[in-house]
Design a protein around this motif. Structure first.
Motif, short mmCIF file in Angstrom:
data_model
loop_
_atom_site.label_atom_id
_atom_site.label_comp_id
_atom_site.label_asym_id
_atom_site.label_seq_id
_atom_site.Cartn_x
_atom_site.Cartn_y
_atom_site.Cartn_z
N ASP A 105 49.38 42.11 7.72
CA ASP A 105 50.28 41.65 8.75
C ASP A 105 49.30 41.28 10.14
OD1 ASP A 105 52.17 41.22 10.92
OD2 ASP A 105 53.32 43.18 10.29
N VAL A 106 49.39 40.24 10.81
CA VAL A 106 48.37 39.87 11.79
C VAL A 106 49.08 40.50 13.26
CG1 VAL A 106 46.90 38.40 10.84
CG2 VAL A 106 48.77 37.71 12.21
N SER A 107 50.54 40.58 13.21
CA SER A 107 51.28 40.83 14.53
C SER A 107 50.79 42.14 15.27
CB SER A 107 52.59 41.03 14.08
OG SER A 107 53.13 42.01 13.36
N LYS A 108 50.43 43.26 14.49
CA LYS A 108 50.07 44.41 15.24
C LYS A 108 48.50 44.17 15.61
CE LYS A 108 52.99 47.78 12.94
NZ LYS A 108 53.20 48.72 11.99
N ILE A 109 47.79 43.45 14.99
CA ILE A 109 46.36 43.12 15.36
C ILE A 109 46.44 42.21 16.68
CG2 ILE A 109 44.33 41.98 14.99
CD1 ILE A 109 45.09 42.60 11.89
N GLU A 110 47.36 41.56 16.57
CA GLU A 110 47.53 40.39 17.90
C GLU A 110 48.05 41.27 19.23
OE1 GLU A 110 50.19 36.39 19.26
OE2 GLU A 110 49.82 36.78 17.44
N ASP A 111 49.17 42.25 18.92
CA ASP A 111 49.41 43.13 19.97
C ASP A 111 48.38 43.88 20.53
OD1 ASP A 111 52.15 42.13 19.51
OD2 ASP A 111 52.69 43.88 18.42
N ALA A 112 47.49 44.22 19.65
CA ALA A 112 46.30 45.16 20.17
C ALA A 112 45.41 44.45 21.00
CB ALA A 112 45.60 45.93 18.94
N VAL A 113 44.98 43.14 20.50
CA VAL A 113 44.31 42.20 21.33
C VAL A 113 44.93 41.94 22.59
CG1 VAL A 113 43.24 39.91 21.47
CG2 VAL A 113 42.96 41.17 19.36
N LEU A 114 46.20 41.47 22.70
CA LEU A 114 46.81 41.15 24.07
C LEU A 114 46.96 42.24 24.89
CD1 LEU A 114 49.26 38.53 22.86
CD2 LEU A 114 47.07 38.02 23.83
N GLY A 115 47.09 43.49 24.52
CA GLY A 115 47.33 44.59 25.01
C GLY A 115 45.92 45.19 25.57
N ASP A 116 44.98 44.80 25.33
CA ASP A 116 43.57 45.20 25.60
C ASP A 116 42.88 44.51 26.92
OD1 ASP A 116 41.00 45.98 25.76
OD2 ASP A 116 40.60 46.10 23.43
N ALA A 117 43.34 45.11 27.84
CA ALA A 117 43.00 44.54 29.20
C ALA A 117 41.37 44.50 29.32
CB ALA A 117 43.46 45.10 30.41
N VAL A 118 40.60 45.42 28.83
CA VAL A 118 39.36 45.62 28.90
C VAL A 118 38.71 44.14 28.17
CG1 VAL A 118 37.20 46.92 28.29
CG2 VAL A 118 39.22 48.13 29.34
N PHE A 119 38.98 44.21 26.87
CA PHE A 119 38.64 43.12 26.09
C PHE A 119 38.79 41.73 26.78
CE2 PHE A 119 39.01 40.44 22.00
CZ PHE A 119 37.61 40.31 21.96
N LEU A 120 40.01 41.54 27.06
CA LEU A 120 40.51 40.08 27.66
C LEU A 120 39.70 40.04 28.97
CD1 LEU A 120 44.30 40.16 27.06
CD2 LEU A 120 42.53 38.98 25.84
N ASP A 121 39.25 40.97 29.92
CA ASP A 121 38.45 40.78 31.16
C ASP A 121 37.04 40.61 30.59
OD1 ASP A 121 40.48 41.28 32.94
OD2 ASP A 121 39.90 43.46 33.22
N ALA A 122 36.65 40.93 29.43
CA ALA A 122 35.24 40.63 29.09
C ALA A 122 35.33 39.01 28.40
CB ALA A 122 34.67 41.56 27.81
N ILE A 123 36.19 38.73 27.78
CA ILE A 123 36.08 37.27 27.48
C ILE A 123 36.58 36.31 28.69
CG2 ILE A 123 37.52 35.59 26.03
CD1 ILE A 123 36.18 37.71 24.33
N ARG A 124 37.06 36.76 29.48
CA ARG A 124 37.13 36.07 30.76
C ARG A 124 35.88 35.97 31.47
NH1 ARG A 124 41.69 39.57 31.52
NH2 ARG A 124 43.59 38.11 31.14
N SER A 125 35.14 37.00 31.51
CA SER A 125 33.66 36.82 32.17
C SER A 125 32.90 36.37 31.10
CB SER A 125 33.30 38.03 32.55
OG SER A 125 33.06 39.03 31.68
N ARG A 126 33.13 35.68 30.03
CA ARG A 126 32.33 35.15 28.91
C ARG A 126 31.42 36.06 28.39
NH1 ARG A 126 35.77 31.40 29.95
NH2 ARG A 126 35.26 29.35 30.25
N ASP A 127 31.76 37.55 28.21
CA ASP A 127 30.76 38.59 27.61
C ASP A 127 31.45 38.75 26.33
OD1 ASP A 127 29.31 40.80 26.92
OD2 ASP A 127 29.95 41.84 28.68
N MET A 128 30.54 38.05 25.20
CA MET A 128 30.97 38.44 24.04
C MET A 128 29.99 38.94 23.16
SD MET A 128 33.08 34.72 23.21
CE MET A 128 32.91 33.67 24.80
#
Length: 181
Positions: A105-128
């Motif tokens: 079930d990917v729904s909980k994985i998706e929720d974790a990603v979308l709720g992870d402000a630190v990770f999303l901020d890193a992606i916004r700054s192109r830090d992968m």
């Protein structure tokens, strides 16, 4: 047509999570709409397999980008963001299909990603970087382990789940930045 509907459904779900207007969704659909089902399948396979940029399966992205830039008057940045979104949706779609077929079930994985402000901020700054990805995995290891519990060989899914998380975050950020551009 089934493939295209699945892609368009994935795009439509972004209206809920990213601040997109209907016009933005229509524009983000442009590259997807410009490809045949066969081309879309090729793009998904190319992205999931992490194919070489020169791979012929990636060619529809270049063709549709040129058409979409002409049709919508996109800037270079908007073209880059739309292509990043399309590639990310392709990767998300492909990895989700594989995981779902294995009863993950990917729904909980998706929720974790979308709720992870630190990770999303890193992606916004192109830090992968590896450090960013490792940190994200560390924060969500319990969700990942729960998703694969009951699998005969859970380790075989870790990399695929990581890819899904990255694709989902990149699609979210690309849609958000496209809407702001």
């Amino acid at each position: 047509m089934i493939v295209k509907r699945a892609f368009l459904f994935a795009v439509a779900t972004f209206a809920v999570s990213a601040p997109l207007q209907a016009a933005d969704v229509d524009e983000l659909n442009c590259q997807i709409e410009g490809m045949s089902d066969t081309e879309l399948v090729g793009v998904v396979d190319h992205v999931v397999e992490q194919g070489d940029p020169g791979d012929s399966r990636a060619a529809p992205l270049v063709r549709t980008l040129a058409d979409c830039v002409r049709r919508h008057g996109w800037s270079a940045e908007q073209g880059e963001l739309a292509t990043m979104f399309t590639l990310s949706i392709a990767g998300q779609s492909g990895t989700s299909e594989i995981l779902t077929a294995s009863n993950i079930d990917v729904s909980k994985i998706e929720d974790a990603v979308l709720g992870d402000a630190v990770f999303l901020d890193a992606i916004r700054s192109r830090d992968m970087s590896d450090a960013v990805i490792e940190s994200m995995v560390d924060r969500h290891i319990s969700v990942i382990e729960e998703a694969v519990s009951g699998q005969p060989n859970p380790g075989q899914f870790y990399e695929l789940i990581g890819q899904y998380m990255m694709f989902r975050a990149m699609a979210e950020v690309a849609a958000e930045q496209f809407a702001e551009s």
